[in-house]
Design an enzyme around this catalytic site. Structure first.
Site, PDB file in Angstrom:
ATOM      1  N   ASP A 111       0.838  -1.198   0.000  1.00 48.71           N
ATOM      2  CA  ASP A 111       0.000   0.000   0.000  1.00 48.71           C
ATOM      3  C   ASP A 111       0.880   1.258   0.000  1.00 48.71           C
ATOM      4  O   ASP A 111       0.605   2.221  -0.705  1.00 48.71           O
ATOM      5  CB  ASP A 111      -0.887  -0.041   1.266  1.00 48.71           C
ATOM      6  CG  ASP A 111      -2.217   0.663   1.059  1.00 48.71           C
ATOM      7  OD1 ASP A 111      -2.564   0.963  -0.096  1.00 48.71           O
ATOM      8  OD2 ASP A 111      -2.910   0.895   2.072  1.00 48.71           O
ATOM      9  N   HIS A 154      -4.646   2.664  -6.898  1.00 47.98           N
ATOM     10  CA  HIS A 154      -5.842   2.398  -6.087  1.00 47.98           C
ATOM     11  C   HIS A 154      -7.097   2.270  -6.956  1.00 47.98           C
ATOM     12  O   HIS A 154      -8.037   1.567  -6.582  1.00 47.98           O
ATOM     13  CB  HIS A 154      -6.027   3.470  -4.998  1.00 47.98           C
ATOM     14  CG  HIS A 154      -5.293   3.150  -3.731  1.00 47.98           C
ATOM     15  ND1 HIS A 154      -3.934   3.320  -3.608  1.00 47.98           N
ATOM     16  CD2 HIS A 154      -5.718   2.638  -2.540  1.00 47.98           C
ATOM     17  CE1 HIS A 154      -3.560   2.939  -2.383  1.00 47.98           C
ATOM     18  NE2 HIS A 154      -4.624   2.516  -1.724  1.00 47.98           N
ATOM     19  N   HIS A 166      -7.055  -1.249  -7.795  1.00 47.10           N
ATOM     20  CA  HIS A 166      -7.455  -2.028  -6.614  1.00 47.10           C
ATOM     21  C   HIS A 166      -8.970  -2.056  -6.485  1.00 47.10           C
ATOM     22  O   HIS A 166      -9.580  -3.116  -6.327  1.00 47.10           O
ATOM     23  CB  HIS A 166      -6.865  -1.426  -5.331  1.00 47.10           C
ATOM     24  CG  HIS A 166      -7.549  -1.948  -4.106  1.00 47.10           C
ATOM     25  ND1 HIS A 166      -8.691  -1.354  -3.595  1.00 47.10           N
ATOM     26  CD2 HIS A 166      -7.312  -3.023  -3.331  1.00 47.10           C
ATOM     27  CE1 HIS A 166      -9.116  -2.068  -2.551  1.00 47.10           C
ATOM     28  NE2 HIS A 166      -8.288  -3.075  -2.368  1.00 47.10           N
ATOM     29  N   HIS A 174      -5.751  -5.910   0.805  1.00 48.61           N
ATOM     30  CA  HIS A 174      -5.779  -4.592   0.148  1.00 48.61           C
ATOM     31  C   HIS A 174      -4.408  -4.238  -0.454  1.00 48.61           C
ATOM     32  O   HIS A 174      -4.295  -3.949  -1.642  1.00 48.61           O
ATOM     33  CB  HIS A 174      -6.221  -3.532   1.170  1.00 48.61           C
ATOM     34  CG  HIS A 174      -6.114  -2.120   0.685  1.00 48.61           C
ATOM     35  ND1 HIS A 174      -7.093  -1.517  -0.077  1.00 48.61           N
ATOM     36  CD2 HIS A 174      -5.131  -1.186   0.833  1.00 48.61           C
ATOM     37  CE1 HIS A 174      -6.720  -0.278  -0.368  1.00 48.61           C
ATOM     38  NE2 HIS A 174      -5.534  -0.057   0.172  1.00 48.61           N
TER      39      HIS A 174
HETATM   40 ZN   LIG Z   1      -4.604   1.891   0.267  1.00 49.76          ZN
END
Ligand SMILES: [Zn+2]
Length: 368
Positions: free
Chosen positions: A174, A257, A260, A274
Site C-alpha cells: 500500500d 488504487h 485495486h 488490500h
Molecule cells: Zn490503500
C-alpha cells in the site's frame, strides 16, 4: 481557484508498549471517557488486560463492543447503537482496517472523538478521515470522508511485530503506491481526498514514504520475522501508517488504487489483502504511465524481495480470463474512478493493455 488542503490526525504516537500510554494521551488531549472500544476477539484477547489495567488505574471507564466482521452499513449501524447505549464519550477502534473504519464511522455518526489503534501496519487508512464501505459480501462499495481525522493514532509496535507478517508486507504494498499516485495527482493538478490541491508537505511525505520502504523495508521484514522491534521496523511501521496515510489522503490517489477498487469486484481477488492488490495495481499504474524501465524494475524487485504480487496469478486472476480482465478495466474507468486522476486520458482499452503488460513483465521477472 482551488485551495490547497492538508489533513492529518491531531496526534500520532508510536512505540513499543505504546498501549500503556493511552490514558496519558487521552488526558493530554482532553478526551473524555467512558471509552467504547471496538475490536475483534483476537485483539481483545491480546490487549484486554492492558486496557483494563491502564484505564482502571487512571479511573477511566470503558466498555468493549465486538466487531461484526465487515465494515458494512449494517455493521456500522449496530456499532453506533451499542456505543450510544454505552454512553461513550470517545470511540476507540483497535484492529485492522475494517475494524478501524467501522469505529471511525461510529465516532463520526455520534460526533465523538476518535482514537485509532492499528494492531497491524497493513494499510494507509488509520490516520485518515475515510472509511471504506463494503457490502455484506465484502465487495468495495465506496468510501465516506468525514470532517475530522482521528484525534489520536496510537501505534504499539510491539503488538504489530507479533502480528501476521503477511499484513505487514501488504502495508508495504500500500505504501509503495503513495509516491506514484501523489506524483500523478500533482502532474494533473487533481484534487486530493479532502477536496483541495496537494500541499508541498503532502507530496514530500509521499516521497519520504517511498524512500523509507525502499531503504528499510527488506531489513524491517527480516527483523520482524526474527521477532525484533528494530529502528528499521519502527521506520517502516511509520511509513506504512503515517507517511502513506497522509500521502494518499492529502496528495491524492490515482491508477494504483483505481485498479485495486476495480479488482475487488472480481471474485478471484477476494483472498488477496488490500495492499497486495495495490502492489499489482502499482505495476499496472507504472505500465499505464509508460514509466522508464529502471523505475518499474526497482518497484518490481522490491515486491519480489518482500513477497508482494506482481502478476495476475499473484492476485488470484488469470491472463487467459479476458472477460474478467475487461470487466475490471471497465469498472476502473467508471466516472469518478481514481484512474482519471492520471495526467492523460485513460480508457478501458488502455487499462486492459496495461494489466496484460504488467503481468507479462512480472512473469518475465520470474514471479508466478
Ligand atoms: Zn490503500
Amino acid at each position: 481557484m482551488v485551495n490547497t488542503v492538508y489533513a492529518s490526525a491531531s496526534r500520532y504516537t508510536q512505540g513499543t508498549g505504546a498501549t500503556a500510554s493511552l490514558p496519558a494521551e487521552m488526558a493530554y488531549l482532553g478526551l473524555p471517557g467512558p471509552v467504547a472500544i471496538v475490536s475483534g476477539p483476537t485483539v481483545k484477547g491480546l490487549l484486554g488486560e492492558t486496557w483494563a489495567t491502564v484505564l482502571g488505574d487512571a479511573g477511566v471507564e470503558f466498555s468493549c463492543i465486538p466487531f461484526a466482521g465487515e465494515c458494512s452499513r449494517s455493521a456500522i449501524a449496530e456499532t453506533v447503537a451499542a456505543a450510544d447505549a454505552a454512553g461513550a464519550g470517545v470511540i476507540l477502534g483497535a484492529g485492522g482496517g475494517k475494524v478501524l473504519d467501522t469505529a471511525r464511522a461510529t465516532a463520526a455518526t455520534l460526533d465523538r472523538p476518535f482514537i485509532c489503534c492499528p494492531t497491524v501496519a497493513s494499510t494507509d487508512s488509520p490516520c485518515s478521515a475515510l472509511a471504506v464501505i463494503y457490502s455484506e459480501e465484502g465487495i468495495y462499495e465506496g468510501f465516506e470522508s468525514f470532517g475530522r481525522n482521528p484525534d489520536l493514532v496510537l501505534v504499539d509496535t510491539e503488538v504489530i511485530s507479533k502480528g501476521p507478517v503477511r499484513y505487514f508486507v501488504a502495508g508495504m504494498g500500500d505504501a509503495l503506491s503513495t509516491v506514484f499516485e501523489a506524483r500523478a495527482c500533482r502532474a494533473s493538478a487533481q484534487q486530493n481526498l479532502r477536496g483541495g490541491l496537494a500541499t508541498i508537505a503532502a507530496v514530500e511525505i509521499g516521497e519520504a514514504c517511498y524512500r523509507t520502504i525502499m531503504s528499510d523495508g527488506r531489513t524491517a521484514l527480516a527483523d520482524m520475522k526474527r521477532g525484533e522491534v528494530t529502528e528499521a521496523f519502527e521506520r517502516v511501521v511509520e511509513a506504512n501508517t503515517l507517511l502513506s496515510g497522509i500521502g494518499f489522503e492529502s496528495a491524492g490517489l490515482a491508477a494504483a488504487h483505481g485498479l485495486h477498487n476495480a479488482m475487488t469486484g472480481a471474485e478471484g481477488t477476494h483472498s488477496s489483502l488490500h495492499g497486495e492488490k495495490v502492489a499489482f495495481g502499482v505495476m499496472v499504474h507504472l505500465a499505464l504511465e509508460e514509466q522508464p524501465a529502471e523505475v518499474v524494475d526497482d518497484a518490481r524487485q522490491f515486491c519480489l524481495d518482500v513477497g508482494l504480487p506482481v502478476t495476475l496469478e499473484g492476485v488470484g486472476l488469470s491472463a487467459d480470463d479476458e472477460t474478467t480482465l475487461r470487466a475490471i478495466a471497465e469498472r476502473a474507468v467508471q466516472p469518478g474512478g481514481f484512474v482519471h486522476n492520471e495526467p492523460f486520458s485513460v480508457s478501458a482499452e488502455s487499462v486492459y493493455e496495461a494489466i496484460l503488460s504488467a503481468d507479462r513483465l512480472g512473469r518475465a521477472a520470474g514471479a508466478s
